[in-house]
Design an enzyme around this catalytic site. Structure first.
Site, PDB file in Angstrom:
ATOM      1  N   LYS A  90       0.860  -1.188   0.000  1.00  0.00           N
ATOM      2  CA  LYS A  90       0.000   0.000   0.000  1.00  0.00           C
ATOM      3  C   LYS A  90       0.888   1.227   0.000  1.00  0.00           C
ATOM      4  CE  LYS A  90      -3.955   2.062   0.232  1.00  0.00           C
ATOM      5  NZ  LYS A  90      -3.518   2.752  -1.013  1.00  0.00           N
ATOM      6  N   GLN A 111       7.275   3.802   3.975  1.00  0.00           N
ATOM      7  CA  GLN A 111       5.871   3.382   4.006  1.00  0.00           C
ATOM      8  C   GLN A 111       5.677   2.102   4.827  1.00  0.00           C
ATOM      9  OE1 GLN A 111       3.912   5.488   1.582  1.00  0.00           O
ATOM     10  NE2 GLN A 111       2.263   4.948   2.961  1.00  0.00           N
ATOM     11  N   LYS A 114       5.402   3.313   8.431  1.00  0.00           N
ATOM     12  CA  LYS A 114       4.215   4.163   8.570  1.00  0.00           C
ATOM     13  C   LYS A 114       2.952   3.308   8.589  1.00  0.00           C
ATOM     14  CE  LYS A 114       3.979   7.521   5.580  1.00  0.00           C
ATOM     15  NZ  LYS A 114       3.639   8.364   4.402  1.00  0.00           N
ATOM     16  N   LYS A 126       5.415   1.752  -3.031  1.00  0.00           N
ATOM     17  CA  LYS A 126       5.322   3.118  -3.586  1.00  0.00           C
ATOM     18  C   LYS A 126       5.608   3.040  -5.075  1.00  0.00           C
ATOM     19  CE  LYS A 126       4.800   7.430  -2.210  1.00  0.00           C
ATOM     20  NZ  LYS A 126       4.031   7.939  -1.053  1.00  0.00           N
ATOM     21  N   ASP A 166      -0.168  10.770  -4.421  1.00  0.00           N
ATOM     22  CA  ASP A 166       0.994  11.386  -3.766  1.00  0.00           C
ATOM     23  C   ASP A 166       1.252  12.666  -4.562  1.00  0.00           C
ATOM     24  OD1 ASP A 166       3.225  10.720  -1.644  1.00  0.00           O
ATOM     25  OD2 ASP A 166       4.338  11.485  -3.353  1.00  0.00           O
ATOM     26  N   THR A 209      -4.830  13.346   5.270  1.00  0.00           N
ATOM     27  CA  THR A 209      -3.419  13.500   5.653  1.00  0.00           C
ATOM     28  C   THR A 209      -3.233  14.791   6.452  1.00  0.00           C
ATOM     29  OG1 THR A 209      -2.857  12.353   3.612  1.00  0.00           O
ATOM     30  CG2 THR A 209      -1.052  13.389   4.812  1.00  0.00           C
ATOM     31  N   ASN A 240      -2.316  18.940  -1.549  1.00  0.00           N
ATOM     32  CA  ASN A 240      -3.346  18.252  -0.764  1.00  0.00           C
ATOM     33  C   ASN A 240      -3.053  18.300   0.741  1.00  0.00           C
ATOM     34  OD1 ASN A 240      -3.977  15.279   0.509  1.00  0.00           O
ATOM     35  ND2 ASN A 240      -5.691  16.124  -0.645  1.00  0.00           N
ATOM     36  N   SER A 376      -6.906   5.556   3.637  1.00  0.00           N
ATOM     37  CA  SER A 376      -6.925   4.696   2.452  1.00  0.00           C
ATOM     38  C   SER A 376      -7.299   3.264   2.852  1.00  0.00           C
ATOM     39  CB  SER A 376      -5.548   4.681   1.786  1.00  0.00           C
ATOM     40  OG  SER A 376      -5.389   5.796   0.940  1.00  0.00           O
TER      41      SER A 376
END
Ligand code: NDP
Ligand code: 2IT
Length: 444
Positions: A90, A111, A114, A126, A166, A209, A240, A376
């Protein structure tokens, strides 16, 4: 030589010209030193760290598309499937001219930890391409996205790998990619997140986010006896993450006085006008030079400079290595209390060390910006049960997740004798679950 040093040396030797990847690995492994040294013999025998720093798979592919003049353009696409110990890969897709394998590997590596911190079952991955959506027509963006997905669709799926947005990839790009996936694969499934609300997207994912960054920041400040209300905040970026960080900080009673883009930055002493910012960036896709038309009292400056403004809280929300040692010195000199990372690795290692040495509360991106990927994962849950939750329900879950991440990070640092070092706390808390899962699943 210690196991940590040995693996860092190997990573540098085996991955030349990937400085961002080296930096991300160094930061994680250095701060895990206490944990790794306590289990050095076992981890070394299992080559645990070598397995952790080597992606399970890295796919690189050609992306040909035709521009509005009829000229064929060729970009390079990437998907790095880094670690699937705790769930399907993811992570987002970055579309920016600076994208290369090293950048995607740094982001994919971050990631892993995280996603583990969110407490949800998602592995690390990613992707992206060196395509620049800026200045392209909608048709050109669609042509690129369709070509990109024509190859990517062979490698992803709702239960294997679920990309998202992203830098440079927002709702428009996700829509074009989703359409192409469905057309080629013939399945309607939650293969991407950040989708539009009419075709399986989750309420609150757009905001997640930036909002999540503020939920964690507020909690961390509270644990340190500080109230966020009334504080002055500097934000960098105007995409964003920056937009919704600005919105939530303002709702919490703080005043955000800066935003930036890759050309320049805005100082608005009365507080950033969020409606104007959204119109400029989300509707017009324009530059920040326009902001002055909405707010005559504001200042626009070319180049960098956000961190020279006096603030209590700094929220870097643009890109990697955008907050340098000199910036850290300026922030400390101006009495900054906290730096919380909305972007991935926006603070250089020297700047991070300087901030920590000067008792600035420092929350690393893999904890502070985890609200995006966490939401997500909530979108994936909704897609699986073919239901949609209300904004309030998703937002409440997001708040709980961010508060939990904050406490887990604070507690892990305490457990290993580095109280207040939230970089170490986040890395340790993220690492523990991944290692447990990797060990249980044998050598793979
Ligand atoms: P956007 O593309 O929406 O916005 C990016 C912003 O950063 C823009 O203002 C952009 O300016 C600026 N920027 C990008 N690259 C550079 C650069 N090289 N130098 C200066 N400014 C730059 O991206 P997001 O807001 O989604 O992402 C921002 C950061 O947050 C990234 O680090 C991303 O990895 C991270 N992140 C994003 C999540 C998400 O859900 N979107 C989740 C977690 C982390 P300009 O428009 O001029 O290029
Ligand atoms: O860096 C990140 O966490 C993201 N870009 C979001 C990833 C996701 O899958 O939502």
């Amino acid at each position: 030589m210690s196991y940590v040093d040995e693996v860092i040396e190997k990573v540098i030797a085996q991955n030349p010209s990937q400085p961002e990847f080296h930096q991300a690995v160094k930061e994680v492994l250095e701060s895990l030193r206490v944990v790794i040294e306590a289990n050095e013999e076992k981890y070394r025998k299992d080559a645990l760290l070598e397995r952790l720093v080597n992606p399970e798979r890295a796919i690189i592919f050609r992306v040909p598309w035709v521009d509005d003049k009829g000229q064929v353009q060729v970009n390079t696409g990437y998907r790095v499937q880094f670690n699937s110990a705790i769930g399907p890969y993811k992570g987002g897709l970055r579309l920016h001219p600076s994208v290369n394998l090293g950048i995607i590997k740094f982001l994919g590596f971050e990631q892993i930890f995280k996603n583990s911190l969110t407490g949800l079952p998602i592995g690390g991955g990613k992707g992206g391409a060196d395509f620049d959506p800026k200045g392209k027509s909608d048709r050109e963006v669609m042509a690129f996205c369709q070509s990109f997905m024509t190859e990517l669709c062979k490698h992803i799926g709702a239960d294997t790998d679920v990309p998202a947005g992203d830098i440079g990839t927002g709702a428009r790009e996700i829509g074009y990619m989703f359409g192409q996936y469905k057309r080629i694969r013939g399945v309607y499934e939650g293969v991407l997140t950040g989708k539009g609300l009419s075709y399986g997207g989750s309420l609150a994912r757009t905001e997640a986010t930036g909002y999540g960054l503020l939920y964690l920041t507020k909690e961390l400040l509270k644990l340190n006896g500080i109230d966020i209300a009334g504080k002055t905040v500097c934000v960098s970026g105007s995409g964003n993450v920056a937009i919704y960080a600005t919105e939530k900080a303002t709702q919490m009673g703080a005043k955000v006085v800066t935003v930036s883009d890759s050309n320049g930055w805005v100082y608005d002493p009365d507080g950033i006008d969020i409606a104007a910012l959204k119109e400029i960036k989300e509707v017009k896709r324009a530059r920040l030079t326009e902001y002055k038309n909405y707010r005559p009292n504001s200042e626009y400056h070319e180049g960098r400079g956000v961190w020279s403004i006096k603030c209590d809280i700094a929220l870097p929300c643009a890109t990697q290595n955008e907050l340098h040692l000199d910036d850290a010195k300026a922030l400390v000199a101006n009495g900054c209390l906290a730096v919380c990372e909305g972007a991935n690795m926006p603070t250089t290692m020297e700047a991070t060390e300087y901030l920590q040495a000067n008792n600035v509360i420092f929350a690393p991106g893999k904890a502070a910006n985890a609200g995006g990927v966490a939401t997500s994962a909530l979108e994936m849950s909704q897609n699986s049960e073919r239901l949609s939750w209300s904004f309030e329900e998703v937002d409440q879950k997001l708040q709980n997740i961010m508060v939990n991440i904050c406490h887990n990070m604070v507690d892990a640092a305490k457990r290993y004798g580095c109280e207040g070092n939230y970089v170490a706390g986040a890395n340790i808390a993220g690492f523990e679950k991944v290692v447990d899962a990797m060990t249980a699943q044998g050598i793979c």
